[in-house]
Design an enzyme around this catalytic site. Structure first.
Site, PDB file in Angstrom:
ATOM      1  N   TYR A  62     -19.379   7.811  -0.299  1.00 20.97           N
ATOM      2  CA  TYR A  62     -18.828   6.569  -0.859  1.00 20.97           C
ATOM      3  C   TYR A  62     -19.793   5.994  -1.887  1.00 20.97           C
ATOM      4  O   TYR A  62     -20.876   5.513  -1.551  1.00 20.97           O
ATOM      5  CB  TYR A  62     -18.599   5.516   0.239  1.00 20.97           C
ATOM      6  CG  TYR A  62     -17.634   5.898   1.330  1.00 20.97           C
ATOM      7  CD1 TYR A  62     -16.688   6.912   1.163  1.00 20.97           C
ATOM      8  CD2 TYR A  62     -17.643   5.213   2.541  1.00 20.97           C
ATOM      9  CE1 TYR A  62     -15.809   7.241   2.175  1.00 20.97           C
ATOM     10  CE2 TYR A  62     -16.755   5.528   3.561  1.00 20.97           C
ATOM     11  CZ  TYR A  62     -15.848   6.547   3.372  1.00 20.97           C
ATOM     12  OH  TYR A  62     -14.970   6.870   4.384  1.00 20.97           O
ATOM     13  N   SER A 210      -7.667   3.743   7.368  1.00 12.68           N
ATOM     14  CA  SER A 210      -6.440   3.348   6.651  1.00 12.68           C
ATOM     15  C   SER A 210      -5.358   2.845   7.611  1.00 12.68           C
ATOM     16  O   SER A 210      -4.185   3.234   7.489  1.00 12.68           O
ATOM     17  CB  SER A 210      -5.905   4.489   5.775  1.00 12.68           C
ATOM     18  OG  SER A 210      -6.841   4.838   4.772  1.00 12.68           O
ATOM     19  N   GLY A 215      -3.389  -0.529   2.303  1.00 12.83           N
ATOM     20  CA  GLY A 215      -2.966  -1.821   1.758  1.00 12.83           C
ATOM     21  C   GLY A 215      -1.452  -1.983   1.728  1.00 12.83           C
ATOM     22  O   GLY A 215      -0.937  -3.102   1.720  1.00 12.83           O
TER      23      GLY A 215
HETATM   24  P1  ATR Z   1      -9.007   2.125   4.138  1.00 13.82           P
HETATM   25  O1  ATR Z   1      -9.286   2.403   5.581  1.00 13.82           O
HETATM   26  O2  ATR Z   1      -8.836   3.378   3.354  1.00 13.82           O
HETATM   27  O3  ATR Z   1      -9.959   1.146   3.522  1.00 13.82           O
HETATM   28  P2  ATR Z   1      -6.810   0.285   4.767  1.00 13.82           P
HETATM   29  O4  ATR Z   1      -7.734  -0.364   5.710  1.00 13.82           O
HETATM   30  O5  ATR Z   1      -5.518   0.802   5.300  1.00 13.82           O
HETATM   31  O6  ATR Z   1      -7.536   1.510   4.044  1.00 13.82           O
HETATM   32  O7  ATR Z   1      -6.476  -0.653   3.540  1.00 13.82           O
HETATM   33  C1  ATR Z   1      -7.451  -1.139   2.679  1.00 13.82           C
HETATM   34  C2  ATR Z   1      -6.756  -1.942   1.595  1.00 13.82           C
HETATM   35  O8  ATR Z   1      -6.068  -3.050   2.203  1.00 13.82           O
HETATM   36  C3  ATR Z   1      -7.703  -2.540   0.584  1.00 13.82           C
HETATM   37  O9  ATR Z   1      -7.082  -2.467  -0.679  1.00 13.82           O
HETATM   38  C4  ATR Z   1      -7.843  -3.998   1.035  1.00 13.82           C
HETATM   39  O10 ATR Z   1      -8.063  -4.827  -0.087  1.00 13.82           O
HETATM   40  P3  ATR Z   1      -9.077  -6.085  -0.085  1.00 13.82           P
HETATM   41  O11 ATR Z   1     -10.446  -5.507  -0.275  1.00 13.82           O
HETATM   42  O12 ATR Z   1      -8.605  -6.873  -1.253  1.00 13.82           O
HETATM   43  O13 ATR Z   1      -8.918  -6.789   1.217  1.00 13.82           O
HETATM   44  C5  ATR Z   1      -6.494  -4.277   1.639  1.00 13.82           C
HETATM   45  N1  ATR Z   1      -6.529  -5.251   2.743  1.00 13.82           N
HETATM   46  C6  ATR Z   1      -7.321  -5.239   3.834  1.00 13.82           C
HETATM   47  N2  ATR Z   1      -7.025  -6.249   4.662  1.00 13.82           N
HETATM   48  C7  ATR Z   1      -6.023  -6.936   4.074  1.00 13.82           C
HETATM   49  C8  ATR Z   1      -5.269  -8.094   4.441  1.00 13.82           C
HETATM   50  N3  ATR Z   1      -5.480  -8.729   5.589  1.00 13.82           N
HETATM   51  N4  ATR Z   1      -4.305  -8.531   3.578  1.00 13.82           N
HETATM   52  C9  ATR Z   1      -4.069  -7.891   2.393  1.00 13.82           C
HETATM   53  N5  ATR Z   1      -4.750  -6.793   2.004  1.00 13.82           N
HETATM   54  C10 ATR Z   1      -5.712  -6.317   2.827  1.00 13.82           C
END
Ligand code: ATR
Length: 336
Positions: A62, A210, A215
Site C-alpha cells: 500500500y 471491502s 464504498g
Molecule cells: P476497502 O476494504 O477496500 O477499503 P470498503 O471498506 O468496502 O473497502 O470501502 C471503502 C470505501 O468506502 C472508501 O471509499 C471509503 O471512503 P472514505 O475514505 O471517504 O470514508 C468509503 N466509506 C467507508 N466508510 C464509509 C461510510 N460510513 N459512509 C460512506 N462511505 C464510506
C-alpha cells in the site's frame, strides 16, 4: 448467525481479542483517490484508537511502504492493546508502482518482514499475512519461513489473504493460521461455500476486507456521482462492478440496503457492516475510511441488530450482483 453487537472477538486460537470493527488503512495512501495529508492521517489514526479501534490493517504494497510508515509513525508509541497487521507477497516497481509479481519465497519473507518492521518502527508485527499466494512457491515453504519469524519473536500470529480452502489447510498444518483475510460483504459471499467452513473448523478468524463493497454499499455513489480520476482504481478498469451497465445494476441493488437502513433509522454502511458481523463471532470487518464521520458511523454498526427478515432480504442480493470482484488479471491471484 451471531449477536452482531458483541464488542470483542477472538483472533484465531490466540489469547488476543480484537474489536469486531478494525480499520483498513490502504485508502489513506492510494487506490481510492489521492493520498491523505500525512498529518491529517496521523491524527485520524489517533482518533481511531481513542474511539476504540484496536485492529489496524496495512500492507507492504500500500503506497509501496508509505502506508506502513504512516501507521508506524502514528501508532508505535501507543501500541499497547493494539493489533497491527501487515502483509507481504505482491511486488511492485518502486518507480512506476506497477505490479511485477508475487513472491512467497523464504528469502522474500525475510526481506519483506525486515522492511515492514523498519517502516513500522516496531519490534513485532502482531499479525503477518501472506497477501496473495505465490503459485510458484509451495505454501508449506512460505508458511515455514513465516513460522520462523514467530519463533524469533518478530511476528505474533500468522495470516493468509485470498487463499483457497485447500491452501488454508496446508498452511495450517505447518503452523497455526490465526486469520484468513478476504473480501466479504453483502455483495461478495463466495467465501461461504468452502473457505468460511474451513476457517471455522480450524479455528481461524475471517477478516472481511471491502465489507462496504469498496464504498458501493454505503449508498454514497449514484449514477452521476461515480468514483473517478486516475488515482481511484474503482473507476479506472480495475473494478468491473463499477463499470457500465454493471454499475447501474449494482446501484439498484443498493436500494434494497437503503430500505433496510431506513427501517432501522440507520445508514446503509451500518447495515452492510452489521450484516458482516452477523455471520459469526469468528468474523471481523476492516472497513477502510479516511473520514472521521465515516469512522464514527462504521463503529455505530455494532448497535444495529438485523432481524431474520432483514438478513433474508440482504442475503438475496449477492446472486444478482453484476461483475467480478476484480479485473481478469487480478482475479487470477485470488483464492489460490
Ligand atoms: P476497502 O476494504 O477496500 O477499503 P470498503 O471498506 O468496502 O473497502 O470501502 C471503502 C470505501 O468506502 C472508501 O471509499 C471509503 O471512503 P472514505 O475514505 O471517504 O470514508 C468509503 N466509506 C467507508 N466508510 C464509509 C461510510 N460510513 N459512509 C460512506 N462511505 C464510506
Amino acid at each position: 448467525m451471531t449477536d452482531s453487537t458483541t464488542r470483542s472477538r477472538p483472533l484465531g486460537r490466540t489469547s488476543t481479542t480484537i474489536h469486531p470493527i478494525g480499520l483498513g488503512c490502504m485508502g489513506m495512501s492510494e487506490f481510492y483517490g489521492p493520498a491523505m495529508d500525512e498529518g491529517a492521517a496521523e491524527r485520524f489514526l489517533h482518533e481511531a484508537v481513542e474511539r476504540g479501534v484496536d485492529h489496524f490493517d496495512t500492507a507492504e504494497m500500500y503506497g509501496i511502504g508509505h502506508n506502513e510508515s504512516l501507521v508506524g509513525r502514528a501508532l508505535r508509541d501507543r501500541r499497547d492493546g493494539l493489533t497491527i497487521a501487515t502483509k507481504f507477497g505482491p511486488l511492485r516497481d518502486p518507480e512506476t508502482g506497477a505490479f511485477t509479481g508475487i513472491d512467497g519465497s523464504p528469502a522474500n519473507v525475510r526481506r519483506a518482514s525486515e522492511g515492514s518492521l523498519a517502516r513500522l518502527g516496531m519490534e513485532r508485527i502482531d499479525l503477518y499475512y501472506l497477501h496473495r499466494v505465490d503459485p510458484s512457491t509451495p505454501i508449506e515453504e512460505t508458511v515455514g519461513a513465516m513460522a520462523r519469524l514467530v519463533d524469533d519473536g518478530k511476528v505474533g500470529a500468522l495470516g493468509l489473504s485470498e487463499a483457497s480452502a485447500e491452501t488454508v489447510r496446508r498452511a495450517h498444518a505447518v503452523h497455526p493460521i490465526s486469520a484468513l483475510q478476504t473480501e466479504y460483504s453483502i455483495f461478495s459471499r463466495h467465501v461461504e461455500d468452502e473457505i468460511l467452513p474451513t476457517c471455522r473448523e480450524l479455528g481461524i478468524t475471517l477478516v472481511a476486507y471491502s465489507p462496504l463493497g469498496r464504498g458501493l454499499l454505503t449508498g454514497r455513489f449514484t449514477e452521476s456521482d461515480r468514483p473517478s480520476g486516475d488515482a481511484d482504481f474503482r473507476g479506472g478498469g480495475g473494478q468491473p462492478r463499477f463499470e457500465g451497465e454493471n454499475y447501474d445494476a449494482n446501484l439498484r441493488l443498493v436500494d434494497t440496503v437503503r430500505s433496510v437502513a431506513r427501517r432501522h433509522e440507520v445508514l446503509p454502511a451500518q447495515v452492510a457492516l452489521a450484516w458482516v458481523l452477523s455471520r459469526g463471532d469468528d468474523v471481523v470487518a476492516i472497513p477502510g475510511t479516511t473520514k472521521s464521520k465515516h469512522l464514527v458511523s462504521n463503529l455505530g454498526a455494532l448497535d444495529v441488530a438485523l432481524t431474520d427478515a432483514d438478513l433474508e432480504t440482504l442475503n438475496a442480493l449477492s446472486d444478482q450482483v453484476k461483475g467480478e470482484r476484480y479485473n481478469e488479471g487480478s482475479m487470477q491471484s485470488v483464492q489460490q
